[in-house]
Design a protein around this motif. Structure first.
Motif, short mmCIF file in Angstrom:
data_model
loop_
_atom_site.label_atom_id
_atom_site.label_comp_id
_atom_site.label_asym_id
_atom_site.label_seq_id
_atom_site.Cartn_x
_atom_site.Cartn_y
_atom_site.Cartn_z
N GLN A 14 -131.21 -21.46 -3.78
CA GLN A 14 -131.01 -20.33 -2.88
C GLN A 14 -131.61 -19.05 -3.45
O GLN A 14 -132.18 -18.24 -2.72
CB GLN A 14 -129.51 -20.14 -2.64
CG GLN A 14 -129.16 -19.08 -1.61
CD GLN A 14 -127.70 -19.10 -1.24
OE1 GLN A 14 -127.12 -20.17 -1.06
NE2 GLN A 14 -127.10 -17.92 -1.14
N ILE A 15 -131.51 -18.88 -4.77
CA ILE A 15 -132.10 -17.71 -5.43
C ILE A 15 -133.62 -17.75 -5.31
O ILE A 15 -134.27 -16.73 -5.01
CB ILE A 15 -131.68 -17.66 -6.91
CG1 ILE A 15 -130.18 -17.33 -7.03
CG2 ILE A 15 -132.51 -16.63 -7.68
CD1 ILE A 15 -129.65 -17.42 -8.44
N ILE A 16 -134.20 -18.93 -5.52
CA ILE A 16 -135.65 -19.06 -5.46
C ILE A 16 -136.17 -18.81 -4.04
O ILE A 16 -137.21 -18.19 -3.83
CB ILE A 16 -136.09 -20.46 -5.95
CG1 ILE A 16 -135.74 -20.60 -7.44
CG2 ILE A 16 -137.58 -20.68 -5.73
CD1 ILE A 16 -135.98 -22.00 -7.99
N ARG A 17 -135.41 -19.27 -3.04
CA ARG A 17 -135.84 -19.10 -1.65
C ARG A 17 -135.61 -17.68 -1.13
O ARG A 17 -136.20 -17.30 -0.11
CB ARG A 17 -135.07 -20.09 -0.76
CG ARG A 17 -135.42 -21.55 -1.02
CD ARG A 17 -134.47 -22.46 -0.26
NE ARG A 17 -134.76 -23.88 -0.53
CZ ARG A 17 -133.98 -24.89 -0.13
NH1 ARG A 17 -132.87 -24.62 0.55
NH2 ARG A 17 -134.30 -26.12 -0.41
N VAL A 23 -136.94 -9.87 -6.40
CA VAL A 23 -137.33 -8.45 -6.38
C VAL A 23 -136.35 -7.62 -7.21
O VAL A 23 -136.74 -6.79 -8.04
CB VAL A 23 -137.40 -7.94 -4.93
CG1 VAL A 23 -137.52 -6.42 -4.92
CG2 VAL A 23 -138.58 -8.56 -4.22
N ILE A 24 -135.04 -7.85 -6.99
CA ILE A 24 -134.04 -7.08 -7.72
C ILE A 24 -134.05 -7.41 -9.20
O ILE A 24 -133.86 -6.53 -10.05
CB ILE A 24 -132.64 -7.34 -7.12
CG1 ILE A 24 -132.56 -6.76 -5.70
CG2 ILE A 24 -131.55 -6.72 -7.98
CD1 ILE A 24 -131.25 -7.03 -4.99
N ALA A 25 -134.31 -8.66 -9.55
CA ALA A 25 -134.24 -9.08 -10.95
C ALA A 25 -135.47 -8.71 -11.76
O ALA A 25 -135.36 -8.41 -12.95
CB ALA A 25 -134.02 -10.59 -11.02
N PHE A 26 -136.67 -8.67 -11.12
CA PHE A 26 -137.88 -8.49 -11.91
C PHE A 26 -138.78 -7.35 -11.41
O PHE A 26 -139.36 -6.64 -12.22
CB PHE A 26 -138.69 -9.79 -11.94
CG PHE A 26 -137.95 -10.93 -12.59
CD1 PHE A 26 -137.83 -11.00 -13.97
CD2 PHE A 26 -137.34 -11.91 -11.83
CE1 PHE A 26 -137.13 -12.04 -14.58
CE2 PHE A 26 -136.65 -12.95 -12.42
CZ PHE A 26 -136.54 -13.01 -13.79
#
Length: 369
Positions: A14-17, A23-26
């Motif tokens: 779900q995170i990958i999709r 965007v928020i993480a990197f």
């Protein structure tokens, strides 16, 4: 264990999709670092000051030249007060220095000589810069002029040494402190949308129909976003130390250890918010109000906590970013202080455990319903 691994895999997919997670993480940390590195500057700035000199002595002309030779002041001379006032009103200059015609005479006679310093009070920080620069340049000129022997006041020689940040570069504490903002966004804002999104999409009902226990749901979400947060943490540290060359004097092991404790507590806040709100918009608004804004304004990163009203000083004691920023700035600039490490780690651990229990109980309640 198989159920837990399956839920972790589900959350990972779900995170990958979901592009917003990446965007928020990197991407957001990179933008944040660029803004704090090149857009935010709390260091001494160069200000434009107008000078009206009514004293025609050669010595006072040297004082005027001292302002022009300063690396912090850009001086402009004016012949009348009206022109000086118009320049301040139109923001061509940020302050003014008026030297009266009896300035040098009073100094020669050992009397008090006055100088008028005018500042634009609509910009408080700049006004303080103008006052401090004018006083510093005047005192330095006076100590080297022929009038020094006429002055009864004893001058004190000050040998200043700045520990931990010798260059007084504000980026050395603002940029590392922005890591706390990024980790707060991942821990609170991102996870606050998790359960709310599942309620909106109807996947929560499907999950409730399976033989999944509450602890599986809680751990599945904790572990998945914890891994994402720690990957983002590693990316943030790489940007700080390698890309932007921010000095690091502490321990990388302790940095990641206490950062993981802070992330654990932030995840609890985000998941607790998402368990109360089934709407993503409401969850995100509450997360921004209770997580991001306090982390930015009340954590001590941009504004000193001891200068805040007493109520807000006590309020900051409840905010995890306050303790994490204190730790991370100490770790980067001072090389780490054990008292700071232990006290901050203890508070964050207790808070994280309390929030984990609250999230578990709230998730269990929703399953029963």
């Amino acid at each position: 264990m198989k159920i837990l691994l399956a839920l972790i895999l589900k959350e990972a997919k779900q995170i990958i999709r979901d592009p917003s997670s990446i965007v928020i993480a990197f991407v957001l940390p990179l933008i944040s670092f660029l803004i704090y590195m090149y857009g935010v500057n709390l260091d001494a700035v160069k200000v434009t000051v107008g000078i009206k000199n009514d004293d025609g002595s050669v010595e006072v002309a040297g004082l005027v030249n001292s302002f022009g030779n300063s690396q912090y002041v850009n001086s402009l001379e004016y012949g009348s007060m009206d022109a000086l006032k118009d320049a301040i009103l139109s923001s061509k200059i940020k302050g003014a220095l008026v030297i009266p015609n009896d300035f040098s005479d009073n100094l020669s006679k050992g009397k008090t000589a006055q100088i008028l310093i005018i500042t634009d009070g609509s910009e408080v920080n700049t006004a303080n810069y103008v006052q401090n620069y004018a006083l510093s340049i005047t005192e330095q000129w006076l100590s080297q002029s022929k009038y020094q022997g006429k002055i009864t006041k004893k001058f004190i020689t000050i040998d200043s040494r700045n520990w931990y940040n010798p260059e007084l570069n504000s980026h050395n504490f603002i940029v590392p402190g922005s890591i706390a903002i990024t980790m707060t966004l991942i821990g609170i804002l991102l996870t606050s949308l998790v359960i709310a999104r599942e309620w909106e999409r109807g996947t929560m009902e499907s999950l409730l129909s399976t033989p999944v226990r509450p602890i599986h749901i809680v751990l599945g979400k904790y572990i998945s976003y914890f891994i994402l947060g720690m990957l983002s943490m590693g990316f943030n540290v790489f940007l700080c130390t390698v890309v932007f060359q921010i000095p690091f004097r502490g321990s990388y092991i302790l940095l990641f250890l206490i950062s993981s404790i802070f992330l654990f507590s932030s995840l609890g806040i985000g998941l607790l918010i998402s368990s109360f709100f089934k709407n993503q918009f409401m969850a995100s608004m509450v997360a921004m109000s209770t997580g991001f804004m306090p982390a930015l304004i009340l954590s001590g990163l941009l504004f000193p906590i001891n200068s805040m009203p007493i109520f807000f000083q006590y309020l900051t004691a409840l905010l995890p970013p306050r303790y994490y920023i204190s730790f991370i700035e100490s770790e980067f600039m001072a090389g780490g202080v054990n008292e700071i490490r232990i006290s901050n780690a203890f508070y964050l651990s207790v808070l994280g455990l309390i929030l984990f229990i609250a999230v578990y109980r709230k998730t269990q309640t929703r399953l029963e319903k």
